[in-house]
Scaffold this motif. Structure first.
Motif, PDB file in Angstrom:
ATOM      1  N   ALA A  21     -25.257  23.695  -0.301  1.00 22.85           N
ATOM      2  CA  ALA A  21     -25.406  25.036  -0.882  1.00 22.85           C
ATOM      3  C   ALA A  21     -26.234  25.019  -2.157  1.00 22.85           C
ATOM      4  N   LYS A  22     -26.796  23.859  -2.510  1.00 22.13           N
ATOM      5  CA  LYS A  22     -27.486  23.735  -3.796  1.00 22.13           C
ATOM      6  C   LYS A  22     -28.744  24.592  -3.886  1.00 22.13           C
ATOM      7  N   ARG A  23     -29.305  24.988  -2.729  1.00 24.82           N
ATOM      8  CA  ARG A  23     -30.531  25.793  -2.765  1.00 24.82           C
ATOM      9  C   ARG A  23     -30.298  27.155  -3.400  1.00 24.82           C
ATOM     10  N   THR A  24     -29.070  27.602  -3.363  1.00 26.85           N
ATOM     11  CA  THR A  24     -28.770  28.909  -3.964  1.00 26.85           C
ATOM     12  C   THR A  24     -28.873  28.858  -5.483  1.00 26.85           C
ATOM     13  N   LEU A  25     -28.993  27.653  -6.048  1.00 25.12           N
ATOM     14  CA  LEU A  25     -29.114  27.506  -7.494  1.00 25.12           C
ATOM     15  C   LEU A  25     -30.562  27.625  -7.972  1.00 25.12           C
ATOM     16  N   LYS A  26     -31.479  27.885  -7.032  1.00 21.71           N
ATOM     17  CA  LYS A  26     -32.881  28.034  -7.409  1.00 21.71           C
ATOM     18  C   LYS A  26     -33.033  29.174  -8.408  1.00 21.71           C
ATOM     19  N   ASN A  27     -33.878  28.974  -9.393  1.00 23.41           N
ATOM     20  CA  ASN A  27     -34.128  29.936 -10.470  1.00 23.41           C
ATOM     21  C   ASN A  27     -32.921  30.094 -11.398  1.00 23.41           C
ATOM     22  N   THR A  28     -32.062  29.082 -11.399  1.00 26.04           N
ATOM     23  CA  THR A  28     -30.945  29.043 -12.353  1.00 26.04           C
ATOM     24  C   THR A  28     -31.074  27.750 -13.147  1.00 26.04           C
ATOM     25  N   PRO A  29     -30.383  27.604 -14.261  1.00 29.05           N
ATOM     26  CA  PRO A  29     -30.474  26.370 -15.043  1.00 29.05           C
ATOM     27  C   PRO A  29     -29.675  25.215 -14.457  1.00 29.05           C
ATOM     28  N   PHE A  30     -29.026  25.439 -13.312  1.00 25.45           N
ATOM     29  CA  PHE A  30     -28.146  24.420 -12.752  1.00 25.45           C
ATOM     30  C   PHE A  30     -28.834  23.645 -11.620  1.00 25.45           C
ATOM     31  N   VAL A  31     -28.480  22.370 -11.520  1.00 25.99           N
ATOM     32  CA  VAL A  31     -29.027  21.499 -10.473  1.00 25.99           C
ATOM     33  C   VAL A  31     -27.911  20.585  -9.960  1.00 25.99           C
ATOM     34  N   ILE A  32     -27.852  20.398  -8.640  1.00 27.83           N
ATOM     35  CA  ILE A  32     -26.898  19.467  -8.032  1.00 27.83           C
ATOM     36  C   ILE A  32     -27.685  18.384  -7.314  1.00 27.83           C
ATOM     37  N   THR A  33     -27.383  17.121  -7.607  1.00 29.24           N
ATOM     38  CA  THR A  33     -28.041  15.992  -6.946  1.00 29.24           C
ATOM     39  C   THR A  33     -26.986  14.996  -6.490  1.00 29.24           C
ATOM     40  N   GLU A  34     -27.410  14.093  -5.619  1.00 24.27           N
ATOM     41  CA  GLU A  34     -26.524  13.009  -5.234  1.00 24.27           C
ATOM     42  C   GLU A  34     -26.463  11.992  -6.367  1.00 24.27           C
ATOM     43  N   SER A  35     -25.358  11.301  -6.475  1.00 25.93           N
ATOM     44  CA  SER A  35     -25.191  10.270  -7.498  1.00 25.93           C
ATOM     45  C   SER A  35     -25.774   8.967  -6.982  1.00 25.93           C
ATOM     46  N   LEU A  36     -27.029   8.696  -7.370  1.00 29.46           N
ATOM     47  CA  LEU A  36     -27.734   7.507  -6.891  1.00 29.46           C
ATOM     48  C   LEU A  36     -27.628   6.359  -7.875  1.00 29.46           C
ATOM     49  N   MET A  37     -27.687   5.133  -7.350  1.00 34.90           N
ATOM     50  CA  MET A  37     -27.764   3.951  -8.203  1.00 34.90           C
ATOM     51  C   MET A  37     -29.106   3.972  -8.928  1.00 34.90           C
ATOM     52  N   VAL A  38     -29.174   3.213 -10.025  1.00 38.19           N
ATOM     53  CA  VAL A  38     -30.364   3.242 -10.889  1.00 38.19           C
ATOM     54  C   VAL A  38     -31.630   2.890 -10.112  1.00 38.19           C
ATOM     55  N   ASP A  39     -31.569   1.855  -9.272  1.00 38.37           N
ATOM     56  CA  ASP A  39     -32.756   1.439  -8.521  1.00 38.37           C
ATOM     57  C   ASP A  39     -33.219   2.540  -7.573  1.00 38.37           C
ATOM     58  N   ARG A  40     -32.280   3.228  -6.934  1.00 38.67           N
ATOM     59  CA  ARG A  40     -32.650   4.307  -6.013  1.00 38.67           C
ATOM     60  C   ARG A  40     -33.204   5.510  -6.783  1.00 38.67           C
ATOM     61  N   GLN A  41     -32.663   5.756  -7.972  1.00 43.80           N
ATOM     62  CA  GLN A  41     -33.214   6.825  -8.806  1.00 43.80           C
ATOM     63  C   GLN A  41     -34.670   6.534  -9.150  1.00 43.80           C
ATOM     64  N   ARG A  42     -34.954   5.263  -9.431  1.00 41.75           N
ATOM     65  CA  ARG A  42     -36.319   4.861  -9.781  1.00 41.75           C
ATOM     66  C   ARG A  42     -37.254   5.036  -8.580  1.00 41.75           C
ATOM     67  N   VAL A  43     -36.778   4.648  -7.396  1.00 39.73           N
ATOM     68  CA  VAL A  43     -37.587   4.803  -6.183  1.00 39.73           C
ATOM     69  C   VAL A  43     -37.831   6.274  -5.892  1.00 39.73           C
ATOM     70  N   LEU A  44     -36.796   7.099  -6.036  1.00 43.18           N
ATOM     71  CA  LEU A  44     -36.945   8.539  -5.792  1.00 43.18           C
ATOM     72  C   LEU A  44     -37.956   9.156  -6.756  1.00 43.18           C
ATOM     73  N   LYS A  45     -37.893   8.754  -8.017  1.00 44.65           N
ATOM     74  CA  LYS A  45     -38.833   9.273  -9.010  1.00 44.65           C
ATOM     75  C   LYS A  45     -40.273   8.894  -8.652  1.00 44.65           C
TER      76      LYS A  45
END
Length: 204
Positions: free
Chosen positions: A153-177
């Motif tokens: 349901a996170k898409r409903t937060l578009k145009n709001t200051p809120f964001v929901i993401t999965e809790s990724l490990m540091v290495d996966r966060q780096r790869v995603l970035k």
């Protein structure tokens, strides 16, 4: 890398080296033709002979390596077949029960014993069963279901200051970035901890 791919690369390498050897032989032949007739040196003919011998021996090597790779590939295939046989043999006492409703906190062996007693009229002790477990994905807990509902349901937060993401490990966060920087934020997302990239109409 599969044996066929290695064989292909060996053949390409062989062609490249043979081409260089032919060029070297041509250059040596040109030097021989241009040298003064009064020159009595045996160095160049000896070099020609060495290059020719090396060329012949080198062209045999890819075939030898290719045969060795094929032998290794055949051996691996036989081992895989043997492992499959051993795995199947180890399952000779395994009996999957289908259609058994899953319940949170259940003890699988108790459920099986109940079916055997009430449906098959077979009474055995629990000690007769080595182990019992579910096959496949377990049912989601209430917390997992809640998190999944919020994440979808996170898409409903578009145009709001809120964001929901999965809790990724540091290495996966780096790869995603890095993926977002290369392919764009709209082409990258996560799914159950996996990083998904949409690129040229294909998923990675």
């Amino acid at each position: 890398m599969m044996p066929k791919e290695v064989s292909k690369r060996l053949e390409e390498f062989k062609q490249q080296v043979c081409q260089h050897l032919r060029e070297l032989q041509d250059r040596l032949a040109s030097v021989v033709q241009k040298r003064p007739k009064s020159t009595n040196s045996e160095d160049i003919p000896r070099m020609q002979e060495e290059v020719a011998t090396f060329s012949v021996n080198f062209q045999k090597q890819p075939d030898i390596i290719r045969k060795e790779l094929q032998a290794i590939s055949d051996s691996v295939l036989r081992q895989e077949e043997r492992i499959d046989e051993l795995k199947q043999y180890s399952r000779r006492n395994c009996l999957p029960f289908h259609g058994v409703a899953e319940k949170p906190g259940e003890i699988v062996t108790d459920a099986v014993l109940k079916i055997m007693k009430e449906t098959l009229n077979i009474n055995i002790e629990q000690s007769a069963i080595d182990c019992g477990h579910r096959i496949g994905k377990p049912i989601r807990s209430a917390a997992q279901a809640f998190c999944s509902m919020l994440f979808h349901a996170k898409r409903t937060l578009k145009n709001t200051p809120f964001v929901i993401t999965e809790s990724l490990m540091v290495d996966r966060q780096r790869v995603l970035k890095s993926a977002k920087e290369k392919f764009g934020p709209r082409s990258c997302w996560t799914q159950d901890g996996r990083i998904v990239v949409l690129h040229t109409n294909r998923h990675f």
